[in-house]
Scaffold this motif. Structure first.
Motif, PDB file in Angstrom:
ATOM      1  N   PHE A 109      23.258 -51.079 -47.640  1.00 48.25           N
ATOM      2  CA  PHE A 109      24.262 -50.279 -47.543  1.00 48.25           C
ATOM      3  C   PHE A 109      25.503 -50.509 -47.847  1.00 48.25           C
ATOM      4  O   PHE A 109      26.464 -49.732 -47.365  1.00 48.25           O
ATOM      5  CB  PHE A 109      23.816 -49.429 -46.339  1.00 48.25           C
ATOM      6  N   CYS A 110      25.687 -51.667 -48.053  1.00 49.38           N
ATOM      7  CA  CYS A 110      27.095 -52.209 -47.689  1.00 49.38           C
ATOM      8  C   CYS A 110      27.468 -53.330 -48.483  1.00 49.38           C
ATOM      9  O   CYS A 110      26.537 -54.145 -48.564  1.00 49.38           O
ATOM     10  CB  CYS A 110      27.568 -52.504 -46.063  1.00 49.38           C
TER      11      CYS A 110
ATOM     12  N   THR B  11      29.225 -52.363 -39.561  1.00 51.37           N
ATOM     13  CA  THR B  11      30.617 -52.156 -39.903  1.00 51.37           C
ATOM     14  C   THR B  11      31.130 -50.851 -38.991  1.00 51.37           C
ATOM     15  O   THR B  11      32.133 -51.135 -38.604  1.00 51.37           O
ATOM     16  CB  THR B  11      30.645 -51.827 -41.418  1.00 51.37           C
TER      17      THR B  11
ATOM     18  N   CYS C 178      34.779 -49.820 -52.217  1.00 50.64           N
ATOM     19  CA  CYS C 178      33.519 -50.554 -52.460  1.00 50.64           C
ATOM     20  C   CYS C 178      32.753 -50.249 -53.660  1.00 50.64           C
ATOM     21  O   CYS C 178      32.312 -51.029 -54.318  1.00 50.64           O
ATOM     22  CB  CYS C 178      32.687 -50.499 -51.156  1.00 50.64           C
TER      23      CYS C 178
ATOM     24  N   ASN D 220      36.814 -59.204 -48.134  1.00 49.47           N
ATOM     25  CA  ASN D 220      36.537 -57.445 -48.325  1.00 49.47           C
ATOM     26  C   ASN D 220      37.600 -57.101 -47.114  1.00 49.47           C
ATOM     27  O   ASN D 220      37.320 -57.076 -46.103  1.00 49.47           O
ATOM     28  CB  ASN D 220      35.181 -57.284 -48.258  1.00 49.47           C
TER      29      ASN D 220
ATOM     30  N   CYS E 281      37.603 -54.015 -45.900  1.00 51.78           N
ATOM     31  CA  CYS E 281      37.174 -52.806 -45.372  1.00 51.78           C
ATOM     32  C   CYS E 281      37.758 -52.233 -43.985  1.00 51.78           C
ATOM     33  O   CYS E 281      38.461 -52.996 -43.226  1.00 51.78           O
ATOM     34  CB  CYS E 281      35.768 -53.028 -45.118  1.00 51.78           C
TER      35      CYS E 281
END
Ligand code: SF4
Ligand code: SF4
Lengths: 258, 424
Positions: free
Chosen positions: B75-76, B143, B309, B340, B342
């Motif tokens: 999912f990420c 996350t 993403c 990354n 995020c």
């Protein structure tokens, strides 16, 4: 003068505003009517009512704006209400550096204009908090007209409603009525909640020191203007024609278009 | 179209609901993609894949499973594909990008959860997405809060493994992520029954790096003033790269990049000269979420880059494959992945630096920062993003939306007004 006219039609969620200017930029005609159920029908009705010499003039250009802008079949062009309000306000207030607060039926816009051009803008979200619609719904709950409610609010004392959502605020108002709170105080709270919401929105953009100018349907309500002055801590300008700002801007775009 | 009904049935899918989903997709694809003119020919591959998105790739995955290979659903972009590939596992993205799945998600999640999470949960529990059925195990990560809690719900229905993503980027956090990767590797060995070795991991790193380089070539072509590809087409390519075999993905992206580079030489652009160029940043756009790109590109502007993403964050930064031991390679992976930016990290200045750098590299006239409704992380970060961009003199429009069509008119007004503002 080359006999060219610009027709600006601003189809808002509650009212449709029309302004015609000549090539010198003078307003020669204006019209205000409820948008009603069908934007297309309203637009057609407006077209029929235009002065024949302008309607039938092949040099006349039509620009539509507002949320119903795509429903004006005879428009030569569509321009968003942000650009039109900005252009109209520059003209109405005779300023090139200003901030526009437009409280419309369905949404509230804040537009930063520098050197005559839009540099930033913000529109409120999906909900009707802080809009003319909110004022209307609440006035209804109090069984008075929006104008009467604003006059009433002037006599009221500080009272708060905490919900910004129209649905919840309505139940709060009903609660206050039930508790026997004077209507003036409730009206005070309603107007207060609108201007506070506008103030909160303003936190997201850079208004700086430039003048604040109020346009849109609420500009006739001097109490709203006064309350805005209180929460912003400075003058808020407005003019009687300010609700035509969008239509005027559209008319200017029309004259400019080929 | 091939007949996949038997396959869907064997996957235990709800065929009746799935039929409804299958009916709306072709219209959406037609409206968003086929209305474009002068598309690169190499898009034919992605057009085919999306036209049978629930058929072609799922069928391949099932064939591989028959040979004993395991499919990991993620999912990420924090989950390191390399580890799974090195153990001969297969990775597939599992992000729900359609409103179709949202009501199903709302049956078990609060309404004020981000639509990406609601749709992902709805896709699993509603049994209407083959990828969600095929995956042998889901790999989640810590996350955002919404995902953490949603994984607990998904975990009741499917085997779930969670990786603990650090919330900061201090040296000890990078070490910690390395440890997490090492532990995950053990789990992957257990699930696949295959032992990892440094050589295998190096090879996997090479494969994924090649895919990153190929995607970057496509993106680099968008830096050209003569713009050879639309934002919508590039977004589709990126979205599908999460589901595809990495080697084929690299090959197809390189094939597309060849064509784009030739187009630039020939002066072939998909938009008229002077069309305003937009960089989009914010929360991921999971397939088939094309709403934002579609509105931008039908409002007189064009998307030249996605700092998200489903965009640059997926392929920027390569993994150093020079290490000789698994331990070295885990560290190299951690270092790459922890680059990354995020919004789940605090502080997160790197994202702002990236947006400004990318806006310049891609010659963007303006930035649209758009987050999914109820995503607190990206929503809160909008303020600092907007301030930094304004300080750089780059116009920015901040938006919030979900998967519903009901706000399309309001979004269009804002986006058109933004484009009018850029046009001056
Ligand atoms: S936005 Fe953050 S949580 Fe979402 S896929 Fe990207 S890295 Fe993962
Ligand atoms: S968009 Fe935001 S809330 Fe939704 S999954 Fe990603 S980080 Fe979480």
């Amino acid at each position: 003068m080359d006999g060219k006219y610009g027709v600006g039609i601003d189809i808002g969620s509650t009212c449709a505003k029309t302004v015609i200017i000549d090539s010198e930029g003078m307003i020669v005609w204006k019209d205000l009517r409820p948008t009603g159920w069908s934007s297309v029908d309203t637009a057609e009705a407006i077209r029929k009512d235009l002065p024949p010499e302008i309607r039938n003039n092949e040099k006349t250009r039509f620009v539509a704006t507002g949320y119903g802008r795509v429903s004006v079949p005879f428009a030569d062009k569509c321009v968003t209400e942000i650009s039109c309000h900005a252009k109209g306000a520059v003209k109405l207030f005779g300023l090139r550096d200003l901030n526009v607060i437009d409280i419309g039926g369905q949404d509230t816009k804040l537009i930063v204009i520098r050197g005559g051009a839009v540099t930033e803008f913000i529109m409120n979200d999906k909900c009707s908090a802080g809009t003319g619609r909110f004022l209307e719904v609440m006035a209804n709950t109090l069984s008075v007209s929006p104008a009467a409610m604003c006059r009433m609010a002037e006599q009221g004392n500080e009272t708060r409603i905490s919900s910004l959502c129209t649905v919840f605020a309505e139940s709060e108002v009903i609660n206050l009525i039930g508790m026997g709170t004077p209507r003036e105080n409730i009206a005070w709270a309603i107007v207060d909640s609108i201007v506070q919401k506008v103030k909160t929105q303003a936190g997201k953009i850079r208004l700086e020191k430039e003048p604040l100018c109020l346009t849109g349907g609420l500009c006739d309500f001097s109490y709203v203007q006064k309350k805005l002055e209180i929460v912003f801590g400075r003058d808020v300008l407005t003019t009687p024609d300010a609700r035509f700002a969008g239509a005027l801007g559209a008319a200017e775009y029309a004259v400019l278009s080929g | 179209m091939a007949d996949y009904v038997k396959m869907w049935e064997n996957l235990g899918m709800d065929l009746e609901s799935h039929d409804m989903l299958c009916q709306v997709l072709p219209t959406a694809v037609g409206d968003v993609f086929m209305t474009q003119e002068n598309r690169p020919k190499a898009m034919d591959f992605w057009d085919l894949v999306i036209s049978e998105v629930h058929g072609i790739r799922p069928a391949e995955l099932i064939e591989e499973q028959k040979k004993g290979r395991k499919v990991f659903g993620t999912f990420c972009v924090f989950v390191p594909d390399e580890v799974i590939i090195a153990a001969d596992g297969i990775v597939t993205g599992l992000c729900g990008g359609s409103q179709f799945w949202v009501p199903g998600g709302e049956e078990v999640l609060p309404k004020n959860t981000c639509p990406l999470i609601k749709a992902s949960v709805g896709a699993r529990l509603g049994r209407t997405c083959p990828f969600f059925r095929i995956a042998d195990v889901y790999v989640g990560e810590t996350t955002c809060d919404g995902k953490k809690k949603a994984y607990e719900i998904l975990g009741q229905d499917v085997p779930m493994y969670i990786m603990d993503v650090p919330q900061m980027k201090r040296p000890k956090d990078i070490l910690k992520w390395k440890e997490e990767i090492a532990e995950f590797a053990e789990k992957v060995e257990e699930i696949t029954g295959n032992k990892l070795s440094a050589d295998k991991l190096k090879e996997a790193i090479r494969i994924v790096n090649e895919k990153r380089k190929a995607m970057k070539r496509v993106y680099d072509a968008r830096k050209s003033v003569c713009l050879p590809i639309s934002g919508r087409d590039t977004l589709l390519m990126t979205q599908i790269s999460f589901f595809d075999d990495p080697e084929r993905c690299a090959k197809m992206c390189n094939r597309l990049a060849d064509e784009l580079e030739q187009r630039i030489k020939d002066g072939v652009s998909v938009v008229p000269e002077g069309t305003k160029r937009i960089l989009v940043t914010g929360t991921p756009l999971a397939v088939p979420n094309w709403k934002l790109h579609n509105i931008i590109e039908t409002s007189g502007a064009v998307v030249v880059c996605e700092e998200m993403c489903t965009g640059t964050r997926y392929f920027e930064n390569l993994v150093d494959d020079s290490g000789e031991t698994l331990d070295d390679l885990y560290m190299a992976l951690s270092e790459r992945y922890m680059k990354n930016n995020c919004a789940c990290f605090t502080p997160n200045p790197g994202r702002i630096d990236d947006i400004i750098r990318l806006a310049k590299e891609y010659k963007a006239d303006g930035v649209i920062d758009c987050s999914l409704k109820f995503c607190g992380l990206y929503d809160i970060e909008k303020k600092s993003v907007a301030e930094a961009l304004k300080a750089e003199g780059i116009p920015v429009l901040s938006l919030e939306t979900d998967y519903e069509d009901s706000d399309a008119g309001q979004l269009r007004t804002r986006i058109e007004a933004f484009v009018e503002m850029l046009n001056g």
